[in-house]
Scaffold this motif. Structure first.
Motif, PDB file in Angstrom:
ATOM      1  N   ARG A   1       7.132   5.136   2.278  1.00 30.03           N
ATOM      2  CA  ARG A   1       6.634   4.534   1.040  1.00 30.03           C
ATOM      3  C   ARG A   1       5.124   4.289   1.140  1.00 30.03           C
ATOM      4  O   ARG A   1       4.356   4.592   0.214  1.00 30.03           O
ATOM      5  CB  ARG A   1       7.372   3.220   0.758  1.00 30.03           C
ATOM      6  CG  ARG A   1       6.869   2.450  -0.434  1.00 30.03           C
ATOM      7  CD  ARG A   1       6.997   3.291  -1.711  1.00 30.03           C
ATOM      8  NE  ARG A   1       6.296   2.670  -2.809  1.00 30.03           N
ATOM      9  CZ  ARG A   1       6.864   1.828  -3.680  1.00 30.03           C
ATOM     10  NH1 ARG A   1       8.134   1.538  -3.592  1.00 30.03           N
ATOM     11  NH2 ARG A   1       6.157   1.303  -4.656  1.00 30.03           N
TER      12      ARG A   1
ATOM     13  N   THR B   1       3.307   7.658   0.952  1.00 31.67           N
ATOM     14  CA  THR B   1       3.369   8.216  -0.402  1.00 31.67           C
ATOM     15  C   THR B   1       2.397   7.478  -1.324  1.00 31.67           C
ATOM     16  O   THR B   1       1.708   8.088  -2.147  1.00 31.67           O
ATOM     17  CB  THR B   1       4.814   8.111  -0.937  1.00 31.67           C
ATOM     18  OG1 THR B   1       5.684   8.773  -0.016  1.00 31.67           O
ATOM     19  CG2 THR B   1       4.961   8.762  -2.301  1.00 31.67           C
ATOM     20  N   ASP B   2       2.324   6.155  -1.159  1.00 33.31           N
ATOM     21  CA  ASP B   2       1.419   5.357  -1.996  1.00 33.31           C
ATOM     22  C   ASP B   2      -0.054   5.599  -1.640  1.00 33.31           C
ATOM     23  O   ASP B   2      -0.919   5.598  -2.517  1.00 33.31           O
ATOM     24  CB  ASP B   2       1.754   3.861  -1.877  1.00 33.31           C
ATOM     25  CG  ASP B   2       3.035   3.496  -2.626  1.00 33.31           C
ATOM     26  OD1 ASP B   2       3.561   4.352  -3.373  1.00 33.31           O
ATOM     27  OD2 ASP B   2       3.510   2.359  -2.466  1.00 33.31           O
ATOM     28  N   TYR B   3      -0.345   5.804  -0.353  1.00 30.71           N
ATOM     29  CA  TYR B   3      -1.725   6.161   0.016  1.00 30.71           C
ATOM     30  C   TYR B   3      -2.087   7.516  -0.592  1.00 30.71           C
ATOM     31  O   TYR B   3      -3.182   7.727  -1.089  1.00 30.71           O
ATOM     32  CB  TYR B   3      -1.879   6.256   1.535  1.00 30.71           C
ATOM     33  CG  TYR B   3      -1.933   4.951   2.294  1.00 30.71           C
ATOM     34  CD1 TYR B   3      -2.817   3.933   1.942  1.00 30.71           C
ATOM     35  CD2 TYR B   3      -1.125   4.749   3.407  1.00 30.71           C
ATOM     36  CE1 TYR B   3      -2.875   2.754   2.666  1.00 30.71           C
ATOM     37  CE2 TYR B   3      -1.179   3.576   4.140  1.00 30.71           C
ATOM     38  CZ  TYR B   3      -2.047   2.582   3.766  1.00 30.71           C
ATOM     39  OH  TYR B   3      -2.114   1.417   4.488  1.00 30.71           O
TER      40      TYR B   3
ATOM     41  N   SER C   1      -0.850   9.007  -3.288  1.00 25.02           N
ATOM     42  CA  SER C   1      -1.004   8.974  -4.751  1.00 25.02           C
ATOM     43  C   SER C   1      -2.182   8.090  -5.174  1.00 25.02           C
ATOM     44  O   SER C   1      -2.632   8.170  -6.308  1.00 25.02           O
ATOM     45  CB  SER C   1       0.278   8.445  -5.405  1.00 25.02           C
ATOM     46  OG  SER C   1       0.394   7.043  -5.189  1.00 25.02           O
TER      47      SER C   1
ATOM     48  N   ALA D   1      -1.822   4.814  -5.209  1.00 25.64           N
ATOM     49  CA  ALA D   1      -1.228   3.542  -5.634  1.00 25.64           C
ATOM     50  C   ALA D   1      -1.569   2.440  -4.634  1.00 25.64           C
ATOM     51  O   ALA D   1      -1.698   1.270  -4.994  1.00 25.64           O
ATOM     52  CB  ALA D   1       0.288   3.685  -5.771  1.00 25.64           C
ATOM     53  N   ARG D   2      -1.699   2.824  -3.351  1.00 24.91           N
ATOM     54  CA  ARG D   2      -2.160   1.878  -2.329  1.00 24.91           C
ATOM     55  C   ARG D   2      -3.522   2.376  -1.861  1.00 24.91           C
ATOM     56  O   ARG D   2      -3.668   3.549  -1.505  1.00 24.91           O
ATOM     57  CB  ARG D   2      -1.165   1.827  -1.167  1.00 24.91           C
ATOM     58  CG  ARG D   2      -1.586   0.817  -0.104  1.00 24.91           C
ATOM     59  CD  ARG D   2      -0.478   0.575   0.899  1.00 24.91           C
ATOM     60  NE  ARG D   2      -0.989  -0.188   2.020  1.00 24.91           N
ATOM     61  CZ  ARG D   2      -0.271  -0.529   3.082  1.00 24.91           C
ATOM     62  NH1 ARG D   2       0.997  -0.181   3.163  1.00 24.91           N
ATOM     63  NH2 ARG D   2      -0.814  -1.208   4.079  1.00 24.91           N
ATOM     64  N   LYS D   3      -4.478   1.469  -1.904  1.00 24.50           N
ATOM     65  CA  LYS D   3      -5.852   1.891  -1.624  1.00 24.50           C
ATOM     66  C   LYS D   3      -6.349   1.420  -0.267  1.00 24.50           C
ATOM     67  O   LYS D   3      -6.286   0.244   0.056  1.00 24.50           O
ATOM     68  CB  LYS D   3      -6.786   1.361  -2.730  1.00 24.50           C
ATOM     69  CG  LYS D   3      -6.474   1.983  -4.074  1.00 24.50           C
ATOM     70  CD  LYS D   3      -7.553   1.702  -5.084  1.00 24.50           C
ATOM     71  CE  LYS D   3      -7.169   2.135  -6.501  1.00 24.50           C
ATOM     72  NZ  LYS D   3      -6.092   3.087  -6.652  1.00 24.50           N
TER      73      LYS D   3
ATOM     74  N   ASN E   1      -6.190   6.667   2.610  1.00 22.00           N
ATOM     75  CA  ASN E   1      -6.132   7.589   1.474  1.00 22.00           C
ATOM     76  C   ASN E   1      -6.551   8.981   1.938  1.00 22.00           C
ATOM     77  O   ASN E   1      -5.919   9.980   1.588  1.00 22.00           O
ATOM     78  CB  ASN E   1      -7.011   7.106   0.315  1.00 22.00           C
ATOM     79  CG  ASN E   1      -6.465   5.861  -0.379  1.00 22.00           C
ATOM     80  OD1 ASN E   1      -7.222   4.996  -0.793  1.00 22.00           O
ATOM     81  ND2 ASN E   1      -5.152   5.741  -0.511  1.00 22.00           N
TER      82      ASN E   1
END
Ligand code: HEC
Length: 111
Positions: free
Chosen positions: A60, A63-65, A67, A69-71, A76
């Motif tokens: 998770r 995946t968020d890094y 996209s 969504a998590r910065k 990233n």
């Protein structure tokens, strides 16, 4: 002649062994530069320990890094080149590593 053929064969055998279980370990090498070779000894205090973390949590986060969504500037950049399969394999590999993190159940403190 025979010796060089043997060396060539050994190289092929070890390369194909790496393609299986070793593939995730190989992908994780770049990550180990910061998170530590055992994923338990990060190079600085602001880098998290990952060994033994739940694979679905790791997936998770990655995946968020990826996209955005998590910065986080470092992560990233690390995650953007990972495929969904890379993320699944890395998460399973890192999550299965021995960890020094422990979870103490809350009911030991609250009755
Ligand atoms: C340049 C150093 C660096 C490299 C290389 C690096 N990371 Fe990270 N990683 C960090 C930092 C710093 C954080 C904390 C970021 C934050 O606060 O969100 C982090 C956070 C994470 C998290 C979130 C952990 C949590 O508890 O939420 C995961 C998962 C992760 N990294 C996996 C990886 C993987 C897999 C790779 C290789 C593809 C990798 N990292 C490569 C520095 C790095």
């Amino acid at each position: 002649m025979k010796a060089s053929l043997l060396i060539a064969l050994l190289a092929v055998v070890s390369a194909s062994a790496h393609a299986g279980a070793g593939a995730a370990a190989q992908k994780a090498e770049v990550c180990a530069a910061c998170h530590g070779a055992d994923f338990n000894t990060p190079i600085s205090a602001d880098i998290p320990r990952l060994a033994g973390q739940y694979p679905d949590y790791l997936a998770r986060a990655l995946t968020d890094y990826k996209s955005g969504a998590r910065k986080n500037a470092l992560m990233n950049g690390q995650a953007e080149g990972l495929s969904a399969q890379d993320i699944t394999e890395l998460s399973a590999y890192i999550g299965a590593l021995p960890s020094s993190l422990i979870v103490i159940p809350l009911h030991r403190f609250i009755r």
